[in-house]
Design an enzyme around this catalytic site. Sequence first.
Site, mmCIF file in Angstrom:
data_model
loop_
_atom_site.group_PDB
_atom_site.id
_atom_site.type_symbol
_atom_site.label_atom_id
_atom_site.label_comp_id
_atom_site.label_asym_id
_atom_site.label_seq_id
_atom_site.Cartn_x
_atom_site.Cartn_y
_atom_site.Cartn_z
ATOM 1 N N LYS A 1 0.758 -1.260 0.105
ATOM 2 C CA LYS A 1 -0.007 0.009 0.225
ATOM 3 C C LYS A 1 0.983 1.296 -0.024
ATOM 4 C CE LYS A 1 -1.862 3.089 2.664
ATOM 5 N NZ LYS A 1 -1.734 4.226 1.611
ATOM 6 N N GLU B 1 9.422 2.269 10.652
ATOM 7 C CA GLU B 1 10.440 3.076 10.554
ATOM 8 C C GLU B 1 9.687 4.531 10.567
ATOM 9 O OE1 GLU B 1 13.557 3.091 10.802
ATOM 10 O OE2 GLU B 1 13.794 0.917 11.027
ATOM 11 N N CYS C 1 13.642 11.478 6.039
ATOM 12 C CA CYS C 1 13.445 10.984 7.481
ATOM 13 C C CYS C 1 14.713 11.365 8.178
ATOM 14 C CB CYS C 1 12.972 9.737 7.561
ATOM 15 S SG CYS C 1 14.045 8.619 6.580
ATOM 16 N N GLU D 1 9.525 17.004 14.447
ATOM 17 C CA GLU D 1 9.652 16.988 13.054
ATOM 18 C C GLU D 1 8.857 17.890 12.063
ATOM 19 O OE1 GLU D 1 8.648 13.537 10.981
ATOM 20 O OE2 GLU D 1 10.544 13.364 10.055
#
Length: 484
Positions: free
Chosen positions: A166, A241, A275, A376
């Site tokens: 997906k 992750e 990331c 973040e």
Amino acid sequence: MSTIPDASRTRVVLDTNPADTRDVLAEVNLGTAADVARAIERAERAYPAWRDTPAPQRGRILARAAEITRRRVDELARLLTREEGKTLSEARGEILRGVNLLEWYAGEGFRMGGKTRPSEMPTTLLLSLRQPLGVVAIITPWNFPWAEPVWKVAPALVAGNAVILKPASLTPLVAQRFAEVLAEAGLPEGVLILVVGSGAEVGDALVTDPRIRAVSFTGSCEIGGEVYARAARRLAKVTCEMGGKNAVVVMPDADLDLAAAGIAQGAFGSTGQRCTATSLCVVHREAARPLVDRVVDRARAIRVGSGLEEGTGMGPVVDARQLETILRYIELGRQEGARLVTGGRRLEGDGYDHGFFVEPTVFVDVGPAHRIAQEEIFGPVLSVIEVGSLEEALRVTNGVRYGLSASIYAGDANTIMRFVDAVEVGMVHVNSPTVGGEAQIPFGGIKWSGVGGREMAEEGLEFFTELKSVFFDYTGRPRTTNIY
Ligand code: NAP
């Protein structure tokens, strides 16, 4: 292999170029939970034959996929840039990283296996086997729409699993191309099924279906935490992750030109949407002024524009929502008392009107507790924090909830090794940017950045296997001793 569902056309979304939303790549039918159920049934049918296919042969399909990709790199990179926004050279780099991963995992088809150990018993063979899990789910984000699916799907397939992929609904076409490349390389029907749809429906159906033996997720901490909890509740194998708040530490004996180049690359490359992007610069105050001047010069020299245009140094952010988030953080930084030294605005006019462009942005006088130093942002925003020692730099770097990547620029070997030892991350760079990974070494983070195992290298393959220990007694008569 099959792709975007054609049944249950409940919702259609437009897949557009973030540099120019008038450029429509596709109308995408979003799948539903019913599509997931059908996909799992088909994958279950395909699984036994794939499991019985010798691993070297499975690996050869990946090797062929690597060759096909290499031949098509320019066309695939162009599509990636149109769909996600990064520059053509970044897109090319991403496609080629995927090739490395395919090559690595193709070789694993010859190497994967368990181990043999001497037994306590005579005439006994003691060994372990690595076996596939069954049907597994892979859920990927939009920021590496090629490399992410590759680095999860390749180990899952070579290990002998059937896979439901997906991809993020913002970037389904690139993932679809990957599935097509695998089909062209000889992957049997039903072994990889792509289901495009929202995370809330398609993603959740995969995470909660008891027939899915493992879930490999990459994305935000917020969603990853939920995925982890929901899949674990039914005792599935899970790896997540997630995000990062990655710092570069710069000491006074560093090469400041090198450090500034690395910081700019890490903070503004891929428009900060990695990331492993550099989000914090933790600099010793003796080096702060000259370092910031250099970084700001580099930020101002970056040409922002469509990633398809030659000379563009930084593309758009992926969509309106991401742009809004970034601008909100920039405003928050101002309100928190940080000083904006460059950037900070959405770019408009002059070819920018139909895309999501923001300036490379640098804040100084940032405090370690500020939200722009803790959260973040996932955009081209760098926060500079001054410190007086390596130990203080370590406290700041380790004082965030994330633990993905960090870097140090310094000359003294003892300083570097102290940092490498004490920094709380999964990946540490020395005199190089916080970004990047290589197929042959584990990739991933600790704390809120990752849970459930590393990706890439052998570790990435191990997640997609179960171990079976075999006790093979070839005495041919009843034992007189028992070790337990
Ligand atoms: P996201 O919003 O968490 O989405 C990631 C994936 O999860 C998408 O496919 C999404 O689908 C799906 N999803 C959403 N809700 C779900 C649910 N309830 N159940 C199951 N799946 C669900 O992340 P993103 O915005 O795409 O990606 C950016 C994030 O990924 C950043 O935090 C970045 O740091 C992280 N990232 C981490 C790594 C790493 O290796 N550590 C690498 C790349 C990116 P839809 O979006 O289609 O709804």
